[in-house]
Design an enzyme around this catalytic site. Structure first.
Site, PDB file in Angstrom:
ATOM      1  N   MET A   1     -27.352 -47.278 -26.218  1.00 34.83           N
ATOM      2  CA  MET A   1     -28.188 -46.378 -26.632  1.00 34.83           C
ATOM      3  C   MET A   1     -27.332 -45.870 -28.044  1.00 34.83           C
ATOM      4  O   MET A   1     -26.308 -45.029 -27.799  1.00 34.83           O
ATOM      5  CB  MET A   1     -28.468 -45.229 -25.692  1.00 34.83           C
ATOM      6  CG  MET A   1     -29.326 -45.906 -24.607  1.00 34.83           C
ATOM      7  SD  MET A   1     -29.523 -44.554 -23.309  1.00 34.83           S
ATOM      8  CE  MET A   1     -27.784 -44.626 -22.736  1.00 34.83           C
TER       9      MET A   1
ATOM     10  N   GLY B   1     -24.623 -40.856 -28.402  1.00 36.12           N
ATOM     11  CA  GLY B   1     -24.521 -42.144 -27.964  1.00 36.12           C
ATOM     12  C   GLY B   1     -24.024 -42.685 -26.625  1.00 36.12           C
ATOM     13  O   GLY B   1     -23.042 -42.030 -26.360  1.00 36.12           O
ATOM     14  N   SER B   2     -24.629 -43.638 -26.158  1.00 38.56           N
ATOM     15  CA  SER B   2     -23.900 -43.983 -24.732  1.00 38.56           C
ATOM     16  C   SER B   2     -24.398 -45.647 -24.212  1.00 38.56           C
ATOM     17  O   SER B   2     -24.887 -46.156 -25.294  1.00 38.56           O
ATOM     18  CB  SER B   2     -24.436 -42.836 -23.715  1.00 38.56           C
ATOM     19  OG  SER B   2     -25.904 -42.485 -24.107  1.00 38.56           O
ATOM     20  N   ARG B   3     -24.331 -45.738 -23.071  1.00 38.05           N
ATOM     21  CA  ARG B   3     -24.429 -47.026 -22.900  1.00 38.05           C
ATOM     22  C   ARG B   3     -25.034 -46.798 -21.055  1.00 38.05           C
ATOM     23  O   ARG B   3     -24.633 -46.127 -20.167  1.00 38.05           O
ATOM     24  CB  ARG B   3     -23.376 -47.870 -22.835  1.00 38.05           C
ATOM     25  CG  ARG B   3     -23.470 -49.183 -22.040  1.00 38.05           C
ATOM     26  CD  ARG B   3     -22.120 -50.017 -22.560  1.00 38.05           C
ATOM     27  NE  ARG B   3     -21.678 -50.999 -21.517  1.00 38.05           N
ATOM     28  CZ  ARG B   3     -20.926 -51.995 -21.831  1.00 38.05           C
ATOM     29  NH1 ARG B   3     -19.937 -51.781 -22.847  1.00 38.05           N
ATOM     30  NH2 ARG B   3     -20.488 -52.766 -20.988  1.00 38.05           N
TER      31      ARG B   3
END
Length: 219
Positions: free
Chosen positions: A99, A187-189
């Site tokens: 993301m 931001g991430s995952r």
């Protein structure tokens, strides 16, 4: 489109910051017109970025008993067979969705069932596309058992910019497919671990939508 509840505090702080900085600049640099207007435009752009990050768009959610629904908006960056060592302790198919800051950051349950395991892990803030982020970054791990007995593990992983993971589940909860289970700021995952033999319905670098895109089909 509405603003997600996780954004209320951040938006309020952004408004306060913009008001204070604009007031200071206007007071101390009243004659530097070009800089005042530049700061006004920069402040406006910052406010729009914050607003779009916390947006919660209306969408028709996908529900299907044998499908695994994508838990987040973003891009598929990993599809591979790997060993899951925290809870399942067997070989799985890992699918990871990255993301970026411009994506919607709501996280949704990929499957309905009962939460059999949940754990929060403090950790580092490596970039979310770094393979080590799955095991070294701040993260949560959730395992949901489907009524068929299939267990699906998924992780929220903080990135270099994401400094706060929010979750709404705990062990023993009954969760519904495509409903919110958490939120990651900036931001991430999200990693998902599926049983071997699961049919993967997406490709690497494919853009996906949380609660909408069918990620996989259970065998």
């Amino acid at each position: 489109m509405t603003i997600h509840k996780e954004g209320y505090t951040s938006i309020a702080l952004s408004i306060l910051f913009i008001f204070v900085t604009n007031t200071i600049i206007k007071y101390y640099l009243p004659d530097v017109t070009w800089f005042i207007w530049f700061w006004y435009l920069l402040s406006f752009a910052l406010f729009i970025i914050i607003l779009q990050f916390f947006r919660s768009p209306s969408r028709k959610l996908t529900l299907h008993d044998r499908k695994i629904i994508c838990p987040a908006d973003g891009k598929v960056v990993v599809i591979e067979e790997t060993e899951e060592t925290e809870f399942l302790k067997d070989k799985r198919i890992q699918v990871s969705v990255f993301m970026s800051p411009v994506n919607v950051h709501i996280n949704r349950n990929p499957i309905s069932g009962i939460v059999k395991y949940f754990k929060y892990h403090p950790g580092k803030y490596l970039f979310a596309w770094d393979p080590k982020s799955s095991t070294e970054n701040e993260r949560t791990t959730t395992v949901v058992e489907h009524k068929s007995g299939v267990q699906v593990l998924y992780r929220q992983i903080a990135g270099a910019l994401a400094r706060r993971i929010v979750w709404y589940v705990k062990e023993g909860d009954t969760v519904e497919q495509s409903q919110e289970f958490g939120f990651i700021k900036f931001g991430s995952r999200v990693d998902i671990y599926l049983p071997l033999g699961t049919q993967i319905n997406v490709n690497l670098n494919e853009v996906v939508k949380g609660g909408v895109t069918v990620l996989a089909t259970l065998s």
